[in-house]
Design a protein around this motif. Sequence first.
Motif, mmCIF file in Angstrom:
data_model
loop_
_atom_site.group_PDB
_atom_site.id
_atom_site.type_symbol
_atom_site.label_atom_id
_atom_site.label_comp_id
_atom_site.label_asym_id
_atom_site.label_seq_id
_atom_site.Cartn_x
_atom_site.Cartn_y
_atom_site.Cartn_z
ATOM 1 N N VAL A 70 0.845 -1.200 0.000
ATOM 2 C CA VAL A 70 0.000 0.000 0.000
ATOM 3 C C VAL A 70 0.879 1.248 0.000
ATOM 4 C CG1 VAL A 70 -1.950 -1.115 1.151
ATOM 5 C CG2 VAL A 70 -0.262 0.116 2.517
ATOM 6 N N ALA A 71 0.295 2.331 -0.467
ATOM 7 C CA ALA A 71 0.942 3.642 -0.432
ATOM 8 C C ALA A 71 0.145 4.531 0.504
ATOM 9 C CB ALA A 71 0.995 4.245 -1.829
ATOM 10 N N ARG A 72 0.816 5.290 1.346
ATOM 11 C CA ARG A 72 0.168 6.206 2.285
ATOM 12 C C ARG A 72 0.907 7.534 2.292
ATOM 13 N NH1 ARG A 72 -3.209 2.965 1.934
ATOM 14 N NH2 ARG A 72 -4.306 1.841 3.559
ATOM 15 N N TRP A 73 0.146 8.609 2.438
ATOM 16 C CA TRP A 73 0.690 9.949 2.625
ATOM 17 C C TRP A 73 1.094 10.090 4.080
ATOM 18 C CZ3 TRP A 73 2.764 13.778 0.216
ATOM 19 C CH2 TRP A 73 2.834 15.048 0.805
ATOM 20 N N VAL A 74 2.296 10.603 4.326
ATOM 21 C CA VAL A 74 2.776 10.874 5.681
ATOM 22 C C VAL A 74 3.131 12.355 5.739
ATOM 23 C CG1 VAL A 74 4.467 10.310 7.460
ATOM 24 C CG2 VAL A 74 3.725 8.537 5.847
ATOM 25 N N PRO A 75 2.262 13.167 6.391
ATOM 26 C CA PRO A 75 2.581 14.593 6.501
ATOM 27 C C PRO A 75 3.850 14.806 7.328
ATOM 28 C CG PRO A 75 0.460 14.098 7.568
ATOM 29 C CD PRO A 75 1.033 12.811 7.078
ATOM 30 N N ALA A 76 4.527 15.907 7.107
ATOM 31 C CA ALA A 76 5.760 16.224 7.833
ATOM 32 C C ALA A 76 5.546 16.038 9.332
ATOM 33 C CB ALA A 76 6.188 17.657 7.532
ATOM 34 N N GLN A 77 6.509 15.355 9.968
ATOM 35 C CA GLN A 77 6.376 15.074 11.397
ATOM 36 C C GLN A 77 7.692 14.609 11.990
ATOM 37 O OE1 GLN A 77 4.347 10.906 11.928
ATOM 38 N NE2 GLN A 77 3.476 11.927 10.118
ATOM 39 N N ASP A 78 7.782 14.765 13.307
ATOM 40 C CA ASP A 78 8.844 14.192 14.120
ATOM 41 C C ASP A 78 8.216 13.038 14.880
ATOM 42 O OD1 ASP A 78 10.264 16.385 13.270
ATOM 43 O OD2 ASP A 78 10.306 17.374 15.227
ATOM 44 N N HIS A 79 8.910 11.919 14.987
ATOM 45 C CA HIS A 79 8.401 10.804 15.790
ATOM 46 C C HIS A 79 9.507 9.793 16.055
ATOM 47 C CE1 HIS A 79 7.318 8.945 11.690
ATOM 48 N NE2 HIS A 79 8.303 8.221 12.164
ATOM 49 N N SER A 80 9.229 8.899 16.992
ATOM 50 C CA SER A 80 10.019 7.688 17.176
ATOM 51 C C SER A 80 9.056 6.535 16.924
ATOM 52 C CB SER A 80 10.615 7.611 18.585
ATOM 53 O OG SER A 80 9.586 7.617 19.551
ATOM 54 N N GLY A 81 9.589 5.357 16.648
ATOM 55 C CA GLY A 81 8.718 4.229 16.340
ATOM 56 C C GLY A 81 9.183 2.953 17.013
ATOM 57 N N GLU A 82 8.242 2.029 17.148
ATOM 58 C CA GLU A 82 8.533 0.728 17.727
ATOM 59 C C GLU A 82 7.778 -0.331 16.941
ATOM 60 O OE1 GLU A 82 8.039 -1.745 21.929
ATOM 61 O OE2 GLU A 82 7.220 0.282 21.761
ATOM 62 N N ASN A 83 8.475 -1.389 16.560
ATOM 63 C CA ASN A 83 7.834 -2.513 15.890
ATOM 64 C C ASN A 83 7.148 -3.349 16.967
ATOM 65 O OD1 ASN A 83 7.226 -5.014 14.710
ATOM 66 N ND2 ASN A 83 8.945 -4.890 13.296
ATOM 67 N N ILE A 84 5.803 -3.288 17.036
ATOM 68 C CA ILE A 84 5.043 -4.000 18.061
ATOM 69 C C ILE A 84 4.386 -5.257 17.502
ATOM 70 C CG2 ILE A 84 4.658 -1.976 19.521
ATOM 71 C CD1 ILE A 84 1.828 -1.778 18.288
ATOM 72 N N GLY A 85 4.742 -5.608 16.278
ATOM 73 C CA GLY A 85 4.172 -6.785 15.645
ATOM 74 C C GLY A 85 5.094 -7.990 15.758
ATOM 75 N N GLU A 86 4.755 -9.011 14.981
ATOM 76 C CA GLU A 86 5.526 -10.250 14.973
ATOM 77 C C GLU A 86 6.276 -10.439 13.663
ATOM 78 O OE1 GLU A 86 2.869 -13.433 16.032
ATOM 79 O OE2 GLU A 86 2.310 -12.465 17.904
ATOM 80 N N THR A 87 6.282 -9.396 12.813
ATOM 81 C CA THR A 87 6.950 -9.477 11.521
ATOM 82 C C THR A 87 7.934 -8.328 11.364
ATOM 83 O OG1 THR A 87 5.245 -8.146 10.422
ATOM 84 C CG2 THR A 87 4.919 -10.540 10.438
ATOM 85 N N ASP A 88 8.872 -8.503 10.443
ATOM 86 C CA ASP A 88 9.783 -7.422 10.105
ATOM 87 C C ASP A 88 9.027 -6.297 9.409
ATOM 88 O OD1 ASP A 88 11.831 -9.000 11.065
ATOM 89 O OD2 ASP A 88 12.601 -9.533 9.078
#
Length: 116
Positions: A70-88
């Motif tokens: 899928v393709a998604r628009w990501v507006p300008a932002q600051d963030h940190s992220g965490e993989n909370i799933g069971e896949t890469d």
Amino acid sequence: MAKDPVETNPENYRVVFENDRVRVLEYTDGPGHTTTEHHHPDTVMLTTSAFRRRLSSNGKTLEVELPAGVARWVPAQDHSGENIGETDTHAFFVELKEAAPGSSRERGDHLGPTGS
């Protein structure tokens, strides 16, 4: 403003293409991995794997689950992220170098991708 993700998280982000109008980043990580805070300008994200992530910024959190392809628009932002799933996680980010007409390049109040 948070830093460039290639500098803050070089084990996860790499530049795969760049010219005067766009920069394309490839992102990969595994379950349980977290990133340090970083900045994305206006971006189109293309997913190549399905994944679940938790994004955090300024005391706000958002859980995102996306399928592969899928393709998604990501507006300008600051963030940190965490993989909370069971896949890469595997995705590409097409960062725009030009601001939208009438807007600034500053971080907005948005967190995560949008459908439009």
